[in-house]
Design an enzyme around this catalytic site. Structure first.
Site, PDB file in Angstrom:
ATOM      1  CB  SER A 191      -4.695   8.282 -10.890  1.00  0.00           C
ATOM      2  OG  SER A 191      -5.597   8.841  -9.984  1.00  0.00           O
TER       3      SER A 191
ATOM      4  CE  LYS B  41      -4.434   9.088  -7.149  1.00  0.00           C
ATOM      5  NZ  LYS B  41      -5.758   8.455  -7.244  1.00  0.00           N
TER       6      LYS B  41
ATOM      7  CE1 TYR C 191      -3.528  12.981  -6.196  1.00  0.00           C
ATOM      8  CE2 TYR C 191      -5.365  14.545  -6.192  1.00  0.00           C
ATOM      9  CZ  TYR C 191      -4.845  13.302  -6.515  1.00  0.00           C
ATOM     10  OH  TYR C 191      -5.625  12.379  -7.148  1.00  0.00           O
TER      11      TYR C 191
ATOM     12  CE1 TYR D 288      -8.290   5.574 -10.370  1.00  0.00           C
ATOM     13  CE2 TYR D 288      -8.635   4.562 -12.512  1.00  0.00           C
ATOM     14  CZ  TYR D 288      -8.166   5.603 -11.735  1.00  0.00           C
ATOM     15  OH  TYR D 288      -7.570   6.673 -12.322  1.00  0.00           O
TER      16      TYR D 288
ATOM     17  CB  VAL E 263      -9.722  10.482 -14.608  1.00  0.00           C
ATOM     18  CG1 VAL E 263     -10.256   9.651 -13.461  1.00  0.00           C
ATOM     19  CG2 VAL E 263      -8.944  11.679 -14.096  1.00  0.00           C
TER      20      VAL E 263
HETATM   21  N1  GLU Z   1      -6.672  14.484 -10.289  1.00  0.00           N
HETATM   22  C1  GLU Z   1      -7.624  13.425 -10.308  1.00  0.00           C
HETATM   23  C2  GLU Z   1      -8.422  13.386  -9.021  1.00  0.00           C
HETATM   24  O1  GLU Z   1      -7.878  13.388  -7.974  1.00  0.00           O
HETATM   25  C3  GLU Z   1      -6.933  12.139 -10.545  1.00  0.00           C
HETATM   26  C4  GLU Z   1      -7.897  11.008 -10.580  1.00  0.00           C
HETATM   27  C5  GLU Z   1      -7.437   9.851 -11.354  1.00  0.00           C
HETATM   28  O2  GLU Z   1      -6.755   9.974 -12.351  1.00  0.00           O
HETATM   29  O3  GLU Z   1      -7.828   8.752 -10.930  1.00  0.00           O
HETATM   30  O4  GLU Z   1      -9.614  13.376  -9.050  1.00  0.00           O
END
Ligand code: GLU
Length: 608
Positions: free
Chosen positions: A77, A80, A201, A253, A271
């Site tokens: 993430s 992002k 993604y 988050y 994550v």
């Molecule tokens: N590729 C992960 C997902 O979309 C990233 C989640 C994350 O790092 O928060 O579930």
């Protein structure tokens, strides 16, 4: 042999206190073994929960790393904000924000948080928003992955690539993300097939980085989008503002509020166990340790960021912050002069007209605070100065407000027959100023321009006049017979503008008496102008007194004529005519005293 233990001790003592502090954090939080490694992407379950690295990168390119900072992991993430920035940069806020909002959701990362009426994801830091951004990037170009990897690489300052095992692992199991992409498609929020958006993604999440990369990504954002080590721009400054804003409110988050309160830094976690945090204008932080808390944030990552923020006072909100005043010094030409040596009458004319001038030496940031300080001082002045110099040598950054203010000031001074000049601006200051604003590399040149303007106004001649040898500063105390005696041993030298008469380091053999024209003296290496010489003045005497090589470069500004007095003639005089020799040495002493006085006045001004 005996020097060895001492040397070792010295080296031990040289460990950076920053490294010592970070090592302390590493030891302190290594004991924290709560949480669990993410396993919903099967490949992530293979990471080692003991891995722990901390890295800090400052804006002047210093990087401090402790622990496992070179262990690769996937960015997840933490990609992002970078993809959001890419979309913003390419498409602009209006288009991007029609597809994705900027409101914190308070929901977990994989929640399907869509605005009720439009179906638009509430922000780009949750999966739905990030997939919408990936969709926008996918529609930008035939090779969107290349575009994306190139952008990420500029942030990290090295070429990053995809970890195929993790990509394939998530591709095979990421049903929820795939479902989100289809939902976005159903709301008409994608310009590419949902599968293409979610595939980009998955790939962006699988970009392999290490803890050092995280700190560099963070410091690039802290630096307004330019990587502080490679000095390459990853993204524009206006985009960074948007990116950091959503990181501040939505980056951690569903823990964003708690994070802002306790850490107070725009941040993003992933994550895989990484987190990066940004203190704008100061530094970037990267932490990696794979075990996650129930919200999906690295347990040790959160703990380290909390400790760093508290111990080092890194909170974004600084209630007591006071920056250095933007105007470091303000002068009139009466107090601050260029290195162009003026004749006494010219100097007097400059001093008496100097109320028309205002010279500002700025420091720090050229922004609203500097603009306000300059305009206040200009309007407060008894007279209305209309020849204004703004020196930016100590300005590290400018923003649009500051530039617009300078442009407007230049236009308005121009309108009343005055002028604005800026000097000292570093190359990366990105100053876009209208032509009416004069630009000089050195403050000295701007001051000379300002003096010439004043002299022009009062009708004084700027060009130097010729001085006959008998009135020259070095010979004025000589009687006619002495002068005659010397005449046969003197030489003459004529040179055009730009000619270098003397070069630092060269063997010295004669003294020069300037009888016509003007010259400038430049420091070796820096090339800074140290002073100027005009008719009636002397140079080259130091070589004789010191018996050493030339100490500066001397270059003709105009056509010049010099009389030369060889050192051996002087040496012969010491024996044959000690009285004349003493008179000449006395003349050298006067020359040296004059320049020492000027240098002292300048040092006093600089150190005030
Ligand atoms: N590729 C992960 C997902 O979309 C990233 C989640 C994350 O790092 O928060 O579930």
């Amino acid at each position: 042999m005996s020097a060895l233990p001492q040397l070792e001790r010295q080296q031990e003592a040289r460990v950076s206190p920053i490294i010592q502090y970070l090592t302390g954090l590493l030891e302190r939080f290594a004991a924290l073994d709560d949480g669990a490694v993410a396993s919903y992407i099967p490949e992530l379950a293979r990471s080692n929960p003991d891995h722990f690295g901390i890295c800090i990168a400052t804006l002047d390119g210093a990087v401090y790393e402790v622990g496992d900072t070179r262990v690769p992991f996937t960015i997840q993430s933490m990609s992002k904000p970078l993809t959001y920035g890419l979309a913003l940069e390419r498409l602009g806020e209006d288009i991007v924000h029609r597809r994705v909002g900027v409101e914190p959701s308070g929901d977990p990362f994989n929640e399907i948080s869509l605005a009720p009426a439009t179906g638009a994801p509430v922000n780009p830091m949750i999966n739905a928003g990030a997939i919408a951004c990936a969709g926008m990037v996918a529609a930008l170009d035939d090779a969107p992955l290349t575009l994306l990897l190139e952008a990420y690489s500029r942030y990290a300052g090295r070429a990053v690539a995809i970890d195929d095992a993790v990509y394939l692992s998530e591709k095979a199991t990421g049903h929820r993300n795939r479902a989100i992409a289809h939902l976005l498609g159903s709301f008409d929020l994608l310009d590419v097939a949902p599968e293409a958006a979610v595939d980009l993604y998955f790939r962006q999440c699988a970009v392999s980085v290490d803890c050092r990369d995280l700190a560099l990504i963070a410091s690039t954002l802290a630096n307004g989008g330019m990587n502080p080590v490679s000095r390459e721009r990853a993204v524009g400054e206006r985009v960074v503002r948007g990116v950091l804003s959503v990181m501040t409110t939505c980056g951690m988050y569903d823990a964003a509020g708690d994070w802002l309160m306790s850490v107070g830094l725009p941040a993003k976690s992933g994550v895989s166990g990484g987190v990066f945090a940004v203190l704008p204008g100061r530094l970037g932080i990267g932490v990696y340790s794979p075990a996650l808390d129930e919200r999906g944030n690295s347990v040790r990552g959160v703990a380290v960021c909390r400790a760093l923020s508290k111990d080092l006072a890194l909170h974004l909100v600084r209630p007591g912050e006071r920056t250095a005043p933007p105007v470091r010094g303000q002068h009139e030409l009466g107090a601050l002069r260029s290195k162009r040596v003026r004749q006494p009458a010219q100097r007097e004319a400059i001093v008496s007209a100097s109320a028309a001038t205002a010279i500002f030496e700025l420091q720090g940031e050229l922004g609203f605070m500097a603009a306000e300080a300059i305009s206040r001082r200009l309007t407060d002045a008894r007279t209305q100065p209309d020849l204004v110099v703004v020196d930016l040598l100590r300005v590290a950054r400018s923003d649009r407000g500051g530039i617009e203010f300078l442009s407007a000031l230049g236009e308005s001074l121009n309108g009343v027959g005055g002028a604005l000049a800026v000097s000292g601006a570093a190359g990366d200051l990105e100053l876009e100023l209208p032509d009416v604003v004069l630009r000089f590399v050195e403050l000295d040149e701007a001051l000379e321009w300002c003096e010439d303007e004043l002299l022009g106004r009062v009708g004084h001649l700027i060009a130097p006049t010729a001085v006959p040898l008998e009135r020259h500063e070095l010979f004025s105390a000589l009687d006619p017979t002495e002068l005659e005696r010397l005449a046969q041993s003197l030489g003459t030298l004529e040179a055009g503008p730009g000619t270098v008469l003397v070069r630092a380091g060269d063997q010295a053999g004669e003294v020069f008496l300037v009888t016509d024209g003007a010259l400038s003296v430049f420091a070796p290496v820096t090339g800074r102008r140290l002073s100027t010489l005009s008719a009636g003045m002397t140079f080259g005497e130091l070589g004789y007194l010191e018996r050493g090589p030339r100490t500066a470069d001397v270059r003709a500004d105009t056509d010049v004529c010099c009389t030369t007095l060889p050192y051996e003639v002087l040496d012969d005089l010491a024996v044959s005519d000690p009285r004349l020799h003493a008179k000449l040495l006395h003349g050298f002493a006067r020359v040296v005293v004059t320049s020492l006085k000027t240098a002292n006045a300048e040092v006093a001004h600089l150190t005030r």
